[in-house]
Design a protein around this motif. Structure first.
Motif, short mmCIF file in Angstrom:
data_model
loop_
_atom_site.label_atom_id
_atom_site.label_comp_id
_atom_site.label_asym_id
_atom_site.label_seq_id
_atom_site.Cartn_x
_atom_site.Cartn_y
_atom_site.Cartn_z
N GLY A 254 0.80 -1.22 0.00
CA GLY A 254 0.00 0.00 0.00
C GLY A 254 0.83 1.26 0.00
O GLY A 254 0.42 2.28 0.57
N ALA A 255 1.98 1.23 -0.65
CA ALA A 255 2.85 2.41 -0.70
C ALA A 255 2.13 3.56 -1.41
O ALA A 255 1.25 3.33 -2.24
CB ALA A 255 4.14 2.06 -1.45
N PRO A 256 2.49 4.79 -1.07
CA PRO A 256 1.88 5.93 -1.75
C PRO A 256 2.05 5.84 -3.26
O PRO A 256 3.09 5.36 -3.74
CB PRO A 256 2.65 7.14 -1.19
N GLN A 257 1.05 6.29 -3.99
CA GLN A 257 1.09 6.18 -5.44
C GLN A 257 2.31 6.88 -6.01
O GLN A 257 2.93 6.39 -6.97
CB GLN A 257 -0.18 6.77 -6.06
N ALA A 258 2.68 8.00 -5.44
CA ALA A 258 3.84 8.75 -5.94
C ALA A 258 5.11 7.91 -5.87
O ALA A 258 5.98 7.99 -6.74
CB ALA A 258 4.02 10.04 -5.16
N GLU A 259 5.23 7.09 -4.82
CA GLU A 259 6.40 6.23 -4.68
C GLU A 259 6.43 5.17 -5.78
O GLU A 259 7.49 4.90 -6.37
CB GLU A 259 6.37 5.56 -3.31
N ILE A 260 5.27 4.60 -6.07
CA ILE A 260 5.20 3.57 -7.12
C ILE A 260 5.45 4.19 -8.48
O ILE A 260 6.17 3.63 -9.31
CB ILE A 260 3.83 2.86 -7.07
N VAL A 261 4.87 5.35 -8.71
CA VAL A 261 5.06 6.03 -10.00
C VAL A 261 6.54 6.31 -10.24
O VAL A 261 7.04 6.16 -11.35
CB VAL A 261 4.24 7.34 -10.05
N ALA A 262 7.26 6.69 -9.21
CA ALA A 262 8.70 6.93 -9.36
C ALA A 262 9.44 5.65 -9.73
O ALA A 262 10.41 5.69 -10.50
CB ALA A 262 9.27 7.50 -8.06
N MET A 263 8.96 4.52 -9.23
CA MET A 263 9.62 3.24 -9.53
C MET A 263 9.36 2.76 -10.96
O MET A 263 10.13 1.95 -11.48
CB MET A 263 9.14 2.17 -8.54
N ILE A 264 8.29 3.27 -11.58
CA ILE A 264 7.97 2.84 -12.94
C ILE A 264 8.22 3.94 -13.97
O ILE A 264 7.78 3.86 -15.11
CB ILE A 264 6.51 2.36 -13.04
N ALA A 265 8.94 4.97 -13.56
CA ALA A 265 9.24 6.07 -14.48
C ALA A 265 9.97 5.57 -15.72
O ALA A 265 10.66 4.55 -15.68
CB ALA A 265 10.07 7.13 -13.76
N GLY A 266 9.82 6.31 -16.80
CA GLY A 266 10.47 5.92 -18.05
C GLY A 266 11.97 5.76 -17.91
O GLY A 266 12.58 4.91 -18.56
N ALA A 267 12.57 6.56 -17.04
CA ALA A 267 14.02 6.46 -16.84
C ALA A 267 14.41 5.11 -16.25
O ALA A 267 15.49 4.59 -16.53
CB ALA A 267 14.49 7.59 -15.92
N MET A 268 13.51 4.53 -15.43
CA MET A 268 13.80 3.22 -14.86
C MET A 268 13.73 2.14 -15.94
O MET A 268 14.52 1.18 -15.92
CB MET A 268 12.80 2.90 -13.75
N ASN A 269 12.82 2.27 -16.88
CA ASN A 269 12.75 1.35 -18.01
C ASN A 269 13.97 1.50 -18.90
O ASN A 269 14.58 0.51 -19.34
CB ASN A 269 11.46 1.61 -18.80
N ALA A 270 14.37 2.74 -19.15
CA ALA A 270 15.53 3.00 -20.00
C ALA A 270 16.81 2.41 -19.40
O ALA A 270 17.72 2.02 -20.13
CB ALA A 270 15.70 4.50 -20.22
N ARG A 271 16.90 2.36 -18.09
CA ARG A 271 18.07 1.78 -17.44
C ARG A 271 18.28 0.34 -17.89
O ARG A 271 19.42 -0.13 -17.99
CB ARG A 271 17.88 1.84 -15.92
N GLY A 272 17.19 -0.36 -18.19
CA GLY A 272 17.29 -1.74 -18.68
C GLY A 272 17.39 -1.82 -20.18
O GLY A 272 18.28 -2.49 -20.72
N THR A 273 16.51 -1.11 -20.89
CA THR A 273 16.50 -1.22 -22.35
C THR A 273 17.76 -0.64 -22.98
O THR A 273 18.30 -1.20 -23.93
CB THR A 273 15.28 -0.49 -22.94
N ASP A 274 18.24 0.48 -22.42
CA ASP A 274 19.38 1.17 -23.02
C ASP A 274 20.72 0.78 -22.40
O ASP A 274 21.72 0.65 -23.10
CB ASP A 274 19.21 2.69 -22.87
N ASP A 275 20.74 0.62 -21.06
CA ASP A 275 22.00 0.42 -20.35
C ASP A 275 22.27 -1.03 -19.97
O ASP A 275 23.38 -1.36 -19.56
CB ASP A 275 22.03 1.29 -19.10
#
Length: 321
Positions: A254-275
């Motif tokens: 039940g973490a705050p939505q803002a915390e979850i949104v930060a975890m799924i930010a595009g930059a987090m996806n790019a860390r895997g796809t790009d780096d």
């Protein structure tokens, strides 16, 4: 080369085989789109991950230099203002526009004015009917097995596709769990007139994805994928990783939505796809990872699927003397 598949999708899109490459954010750029189109399918350039309309315009021109055949541009509604990207694509003469993740009505109208065909990505009969009602030329529907964003119903491709086919009169593409010619043939048997595939095309030479991501897909099994973002109402299937597990743990706690949104930010996806940092990121992956075990050229994927489908049809005909 297998014979062309003749149906409404191939005629509408001007392609040889009804195999559409998914619009993979940060991964589907000109080389991948051109390779798929040159092999007889329909390649797509993903606008998501590009730095604005001029970058999209550049990518379209790169693609046109690599192929004289049709390709599409896919635009995600809602994440940002897609009007500048849509106008850039239409100005560059792109004849097929794919839309996802929002109300497509105003964009479809603009595409109709420009003479472009539209493909709307949906999840289930209701959304497919809405897309048809506002003028979409075709829809793709994705089942629970798919990678990336899927519907909220947990409805499998095997069940969803015939329900969508029965709900609309326009052509339907099946998506989710498809990576082989057998999958293409099965989709056609269910009433779809083609397939839309994402995960399989990430694991290709031309995809703009880190080698570690591609190799991880080739080595994975269906159980190596998981669903995140259910609590946000936007469930999506990803490759299992410590970061993805942390996302679902935060959701369960039940973490705050803002915390979850930060975890799924595009930059987090790019860390895997790009780096290639797969442990510290999340990357999209469907259950079809269990159907292939190597990275190869996108054209090889299309050609083999067409051959497998043709061979499968010959085998099936032999069952009905």
């Amino acid at each position: 080369m297998p014979p062309q598949i003749e149906n409404r999708v191939t005629r509408l899109l001007g392609i040889r085989y009804p195999i559409v490459q998914g619009g993979l954010a940060r991964v589907a750029t000109a080389p991948l789109a051109a390779a798929v189109s040159n092999a007889g399918g329909l390649g797509q350039i993903a606008s998501a991950g590009l730095d604005g309309p001029e970058a999209l315009r550049t990518e379209i021109r790169r693609c046109r230099a690599l192929t004289a055949l049709p390709f599409a541009v896919i635009l995600p509604i809602g994440r940002q203002d897609i009007w500048p990207g849509l106008e850039a694509a239409l100005e560059e003469g792109v004849g097929i526009i794919a839309l996802t993740a929002g109300n497509p009505a105003p964009y479809i109208k603009r595409c109709q004015e420009a003479g472009a065909k539209t493909l709307v990505l949906t999840a289930g009969p209701e959304l497919a009917r809405k897309a048809e009602a506002v003028g979409a030329d075709m829809v793709a529907t994705v089942g629970y097995e798919g990678g990336g964003h899927i519907g909220r119903s947990d409805e499998t491709t095997l069940v969803m596709v015939p329900r969508v086919v029965a709900a609309v009169k326009i052509p339907v593409l099946a998506s989710g769990g498809i990576a082989t010619g057998a999958g293409l043939l099965a989709a056609l048997a269910l009433g779809a007139e083609g397939v839309e595939m994402g995960t399989r095309f990430v694991a290709t030479a031309e995809a703009r994805a880190h080698a570690a991501y591609k190799q991880a897909l080739a080595a994975a099994a269906p159980g190596d994928t998981m669903i995140i973002k259910r609590t946000l109402g936007m469930p999506g299937r990803v490759l299992r990783s410590p970061h993805a597990e942390a996302i679902t743990a935060a959701e369960a706690a039940g973490a705050p939505q803002a915390e979850i949104v930060a975890m799924i930010a595009g930059a987090m996806n790019a860390r895997g796809t790009d780096d290639g940092d797969l442990a510290g990121s999340y990357v999209w992956a469907g259950q079809c990872v269990g159907l292939f075990d190597r990275v190869e050229g996108a054209g090889e994927v299309v050609a083999r699927m067409a051959t497998e489908a043709a061979d499968g049809m010959t085998r099936l005909r032999g069952l009905f003397p």
